[in-house]
Design a protein around this motif. Structure first.
Motif, PDB file in Angstrom:
ATOM      1  N   GLU A  49       0.377  33.363 -11.884  1.00  0.00           N
ATOM      2  CA  GLU A  49       0.404  32.750 -13.213  1.00  0.00           C
ATOM      3  C   GLU A  49      -1.001  32.363 -13.662  1.00  0.00           C
ATOM      4  OE1 GLU A  49       2.196  28.668 -14.272  1.00  0.00           O
ATOM      5  OE2 GLU A  49       3.808  30.113 -14.655  1.00  0.00           O
ATOM      6  N   ALA A  50      -1.836  31.937 -12.723  1.00  0.00           N
ATOM      7  CA  ALA A  50      -3.218  31.558 -13.064  1.00  0.00           C
ATOM      8  C   ALA A  50      -3.973  32.739 -13.641  1.00  0.00           C
ATOM      9  CB  ALA A  50      -3.928  31.027 -11.823  1.00  0.00           C
ATOM     10  N   PHE A  51      -3.767  33.918 -13.059  1.00  0.00           N
ATOM     11  CA  PHE A  51      -4.448  35.116 -13.571  1.00  0.00           C
ATOM     12  C   PHE A  51      -3.888  35.491 -14.942  1.00  0.00           C
ATOM     13  CE2 PHE A  51      -4.749  39.694 -14.191  1.00  0.00           C
ATOM     14  CZ  PHE A  51      -6.097  39.937 -13.932  1.00  0.00           C
ATOM     15  N   CYS A  52      -2.563  35.453 -15.068  1.00  0.00           N
ATOM     16  CA  CYS A  52      -1.923  35.851 -16.330  1.00  0.00           C
ATOM     17  C   CYS A  52      -2.380  34.982 -17.500  1.00  0.00           C
ATOM     18  CB  CYS A  52      -0.410  35.771 -16.195  1.00  0.00           C
ATOM     19  SG  CYS A  52       0.305  36.938 -15.009  1.00  0.00           S
ATOM     20  N   THR A  53      -2.626  33.711 -17.219  1.00  0.00           N
ATOM     21  CA  THR A  53      -2.995  32.785 -18.293  1.00  0.00           C
ATOM     22  C   THR A  53      -4.500  32.521 -18.346  1.00  0.00           C
ATOM     23  OG1 THR A  53      -2.570  30.881 -16.842  1.00  0.00           O
ATOM     24  CG2 THR A  53      -0.751  31.644 -18.236  1.00  0.00           C
ATOM     25  N   SER A  54      -5.276  33.356 -17.660  1.00  0.00           N
ATOM     26  CA  SER A  54      -6.726  33.157 -17.647  1.00  0.00           C
ATOM     27  C   SER A  54      -7.375  33.562 -18.973  1.00  0.00           C
ATOM     28  CB  SER A  54      -7.367  33.939 -16.498  1.00  0.00           C
ATOM     29  OG  SER A  54      -7.112  35.332 -16.630  1.00  0.00           O
ATOM     30  N   CYS A  55      -6.684  34.382 -19.762  1.00  0.00           N
ATOM     31  CA  CYS A  55      -7.207  34.733 -21.086  1.00  0.00           C
ATOM     32  C   CYS A  55      -6.497  33.868 -22.135  1.00  0.00           C
ATOM     33  CB  CYS A  55      -7.012  36.214 -21.392  1.00  0.00           C
ATOM     34  SG  CYS A  55      -5.302  36.750 -21.527  1.00  0.00           S
ATOM     35  N   HIS A  56      -7.229  33.480 -23.169  1.00  0.00           N
ATOM     36  CA  HIS A  56      -6.657  32.545 -24.149  1.00  0.00           C
ATOM     37  C   HIS A  56      -5.532  33.192 -24.948  1.00  0.00           C
ATOM     38  CE1 HIS A  56      -8.124  34.029 -28.094  1.00  0.00           C
ATOM     39  NE2 HIS A  56      -9.111  34.556 -27.399  1.00  0.00           N
ATOM     40  N   GLU A  57      -5.510  34.542 -25.037  1.00  0.00           N
ATOM     41  CA  GLU A  57      -4.433  35.209 -25.770  1.00  0.00           C
ATOM     42  C   GLU A  57      -3.070  34.844 -25.199  1.00  0.00           C
ATOM     43  OE1 GLU A  57      -8.002  37.958 -26.311  1.00  0.00           O
ATOM     44  OE2 GLU A  57      -7.187  36.653 -24.758  1.00  0.00           O
ATOM     45  N   MET A  58      -2.962  34.806 -23.883  1.00  0.00           N
ATOM     46  CA  MET A  58      -1.701  34.450 -23.236  1.00  0.00           C
ATOM     47  C   MET A  58      -1.554  32.938 -23.107  1.00  0.00           C
ATOM     48  SD  MET A  58      -0.101  37.299 -22.651  1.00  0.00           S
ATOM     49  CE  MET A  58      -0.747  37.777 -24.255  1.00  0.00           C
ATOM     50  N   ARG A  59      -2.624  32.270 -22.702  1.00  0.00           N
ATOM     51  CA  ARG A  59      -2.552  30.828 -22.454  1.00  0.00           C
ATOM     52  C   ARG A  59      -2.192  30.038 -23.706  1.00  0.00           C
ATOM     53  NH1 ARG A  59      -7.429  30.273 -21.021  1.00  0.00           N
ATOM     54  NH2 ARG A  59      -8.214  29.547 -23.033  1.00  0.00           N
ATOM     55  N   ASP A  60      -2.744  30.414 -24.839  1.00  0.00           N
ATOM     56  CA  ASP A  60      -2.559  29.629 -26.061  1.00  0.00           C
ATOM     57  C   ASP A  60      -1.349  30.067 -26.882  1.00  0.00           C
ATOM     58  OD1 ASP A  60      -4.859  28.403 -25.262  1.00  0.00           O
ATOM     59  OD2 ASP A  60      -6.171  29.502 -26.629  1.00  0.00           O
ATOM     60  N   ASN A  61      -0.719  31.155 -26.495  1.00  0.00           N
ATOM     61  CA  ASN A  61       0.416  31.657 -27.275  1.00  0.00           C
ATOM     62  C   ASN A  61       1.712  31.616 -26.461  1.00  0.00           C
ATOM     63  OD1 ASN A  61      -0.889  32.515 -29.872  1.00  0.00           O
ATOM     64  ND2 ASN A  61      -2.104  33.790 -28.495  1.00  0.00           N
ATOM     65  N   VAL A  62       1.984  32.684 -25.717  1.00  0.00           N
ATOM     66  CA  VAL A  62       3.283  32.771 -25.045  1.00  0.00           C
ATOM     67  C   VAL A  62       3.447  31.747 -23.922  1.00  0.00           C
ATOM     68  CG1 VAL A  62       3.760  35.168 -25.645  1.00  0.00           C
ATOM     69  CG2 VAL A  62       2.345  34.665 -23.655  1.00  0.00           C
ATOM     70  N   PHE A  63       2.355  31.361 -23.248  1.00  0.00           N
ATOM     71  CA  PHE A  63       2.491  30.378 -22.168  1.00  0.00           C
ATOM     72  C   PHE A  63       2.872  29.015 -22.725  1.00  0.00           C
ATOM     73  CE2 PHE A  63       0.560  27.543 -18.822  1.00  0.00           C
ATOM     74  CZ  PHE A  63       1.512  27.840 -17.853  1.00  0.00           C
ATOM     75  N   GLU A  64       2.327  28.649 -23.867  1.00  0.00           N
ATOM     76  CA  GLU A  64       2.693  27.382 -24.509  1.00  0.00           C
ATOM     77  C   GLU A  64       4.150  27.404 -24.950  1.00  0.00           C
ATOM     78  OE1 GLU A  64       1.060  24.451 -24.891  1.00  0.00           O
ATOM     79  OE2 GLU A  64      -0.335  25.365 -23.472  1.00  0.00           O
ATOM     80  N   GLU A  65       4.641  28.587 -25.342  1.00  0.00           N
ATOM     81  CA  GLU A  65       6.037  28.705 -25.763  1.00  0.00           C
ATOM     82  C   GLU A  65       6.988  28.615 -24.569  1.00  0.00           C
ATOM     83  OE1 GLU A  65       4.875  31.794 -29.388  1.00  0.00           O
ATOM     84  OE2 GLU A  65       6.214  32.423 -27.779  1.00  0.00           O
ATOM     85  N   LEU A  66       6.508  29.005 -23.392  1.00  0.00           N
ATOM     86  CA  LEU A  66       7.343  28.953 -22.192  1.00  0.00           C
ATOM     87  C   LEU A  66       7.605  27.523 -21.734  1.00  0.00           C
ATOM     88  CD1 LEU A  66       8.664  30.336 -19.677  1.00  0.00           C
ATOM     89  CD2 LEU A  66       6.370  30.329 -18.644  1.00  0.00           C
ATOM     90  N   LYS A  67       6.638  26.638 -21.919  1.00  0.00           N
ATOM     91  CA  LYS A  67       6.687  25.292 -21.334  1.00  0.00           C
ATOM     92  C   LYS A  67       7.921  24.478 -21.734  1.00  0.00           C
ATOM     93  CE  LYS A  67       1.721  24.766 -20.516  1.00  0.00           C
ATOM     94  NZ  LYS A  67       0.493  24.025 -20.868  1.00  0.00           N
ATOM     95  N   PRO A  68       8.416  24.537 -22.982  1.00  0.00           N
ATOM     96  CA  PRO A  68       9.599  23.726 -23.325  1.00  0.00           C
ATOM     97  C   PRO A  68      10.923  24.311 -22.834  1.00  0.00           C
ATOM     98  CG  PRO A  68       8.250  24.259 -25.265  1.00  0.00           C
ATOM     99  CD  PRO A  68       7.833  25.161 -24.177  1.00  0.00           C
ATOM    100  N   THR A  69      10.900  25.515 -22.241  1.00  0.00           N
ATOM    101  CA  THR A  69      12.145  26.186 -21.890  1.00  0.00           C
ATOM    102  C   THR A  69      12.612  25.832 -20.486  1.00  0.00           C
ATOM    103  OG1 THR A  69      11.148  28.183 -20.903  1.00  0.00           O
ATOM    104  CG2 THR A  69      11.360  28.119 -23.316  1.00  0.00           C
ATOM    105  N   ILE A  70      13.845  26.185 -20.191  1.00  0.00           N
ATOM    106  CA  ILE A  70      14.449  25.869 -18.900  1.00  0.00           C
ATOM    107  C   ILE A  70      13.850  26.698 -17.771  1.00  0.00           C
ATOM    108  CG2 ILE A  70      16.321  27.566 -19.016  1.00  0.00           C
ATOM    109  CD1 ILE A  70      18.152  25.275 -17.917  1.00  0.00           C
ATOM    110  N   HIS A  71      13.211  27.817 -18.103  1.00  0.00           N
ATOM    111  CA  HIS A  71      12.565  28.613 -17.070  1.00  0.00           C
ATOM    112  C   HIS A  71      11.311  27.933 -16.532  1.00  0.00           C
ATOM    113  CE1 HIS A  71      15.061  32.080 -18.372  1.00  0.00           C
ATOM    114  NE2 HIS A  71      14.902  32.440 -17.114  1.00  0.00           N
ATOM    115  N   TYR A  72      10.767  26.985 -17.294  1.00  0.00           N
ATOM    116  CA  TYR A  72       9.535  26.305 -16.876  1.00  0.00           C
ATOM    117  C   TYR A  72       9.819  24.957 -16.220  1.00  0.00           C
ATOM    118  CZ  TYR A  72       4.682  24.663 -17.123  1.00  0.00           C
ATOM    119  OH  TYR A  72       3.426  24.195 -16.808  1.00  0.00           O
ATOM    120  N   SER A  73      10.752  24.203 -16.788  1.00  0.00           N
ATOM    121  CA  SER A  73      11.077  22.880 -16.256  1.00  0.00           C
ATOM    122  C   SER A  73      12.580  22.673 -16.305  1.00  0.00           C
ATOM    123  CB  SER A  73      10.357  21.798 -17.082  1.00  0.00           C
ATOM    124  OG  SER A  73      10.664  20.513 -16.597  1.00  0.00           O
ATOM    125  N   ASN A  74      13.176  22.298 -15.167  1.00  0.00           N
ATOM    126  CA  ASN A  74      14.627  22.155 -15.110  1.00  0.00           C
ATOM    127  C   ASN A  74      15.010  21.196 -13.991  1.00  0.00           C
ATOM    128  OD1 ASN A  74      14.883  23.878 -12.584  1.00  0.00           O
ATOM    129  ND2 ASN A  74      13.925  25.319 -14.018  1.00  0.00           N
TER     130      ASN A  74
END
Length: 222
Positions: A49-74
């Motif tokens: 995950e650290a590598f996938c989110t090392s570029c701001h394109e992923m970190r600032d877009n889809v990764f931020e969208e993942l955080k509120p979901t049940i796949h990220y925190s449950n």
């Protein structure tokens, strides 16, 4: 430097006058282990995950969208990271996926989605590519964690149980057919020509997902 390389090549292509065949064989074996270890280590680094989110394109877009979901925190504390959902676990399919994803380097170099505006402009296209890939491989990445055989539908809501029994277990549909938007925001589906995604415009999780799944599958509200 050029002279050194020429001499090295000359040594490699000539029969050895200094080392035994056993020594050369053992040396090749050891070098093979070192190469394989280095290759596999590098592969696993790109599968974090650290590598996938090392570029701001992923970190600032889809990764931020993942955080509120049940796949990220449950409640169970089990998190699905980027590779869990986008990279197959078995080695051959993983290598094929890595080769396929290598073209994303070009997107990074040429700044295809290097701003939020560009990302939103390309969101539908990017999503459709991923949906098509998951449709083609029968949602293989989803099945990294979710299995038909281990699914106890008696512990699911009636809506979910009906949908899984009617469509998933029969093979008529696959996971991504109904669960688009479960981990990331949906694009503007009205722009998708020739497809009826009206039922997927509800929120991406919780009751909204149940409602969208029912609508998409044409299930009754009873």
């Amino acid at each position: 430097m050029w002279g050194f390389l020429k001499r090295l090549w000359w040594i490699i292509r000539r029969p050895s006058a200094y080392f035994s065949l056993g020594f050369l064989t053992m040396g090749g074996f050891v070098m093979g282990i070192i190469f394989w270890g280095g290759f596999n280590t590098a592969l696993e680094v790109t599968n974090t995950e650290a590598f996938c989110t090392s570029c701001h394109e992923m970190r600032d877009n889809v990764f931020e969208e993942l955080k509120p979901t049940i796949h990220y925190s449950n409640r169970s504390g089990v998190r699905a990271s980027c590779p869990d959902c986008h990279v197959p676990h078995n080695w051959t399919n993983k290598i094929a996926r890595k080769m396929q994803a290598s073209k994303e380097v070009w997107g990074k170099i040429f700044g295809t989605i290097n701003t939020r505006e560009k990302f939103l402009e390309h969101r539908l296209e990017l999503a459709q590519h991923e949906w098509a890939r998951l449709e083609a491989n029968d949602s293989l990445e989803c099945r990294n964690c979710h299995s038909d055989e281990s699914m106890d539908i008696t512990r699911q809501s009636k809506r979910a149980a009906d949908a899984h029994e009617r469509f998933l277990f029969t093979g008529e549909k696959t996971c991504i057919s109904c669960h688009k938007g479960i981990a990331h925001q949906l694009p503007d589906m009205a722009a998708a020509e020739g497809e009826d995604h009206a039922g997927l415009l509800a929120p991406a999780h919780g009751e909204g997902l149940l409602a969208s799944t029912r609508s998409y599958l044409g299930l009754s509200s009873d």
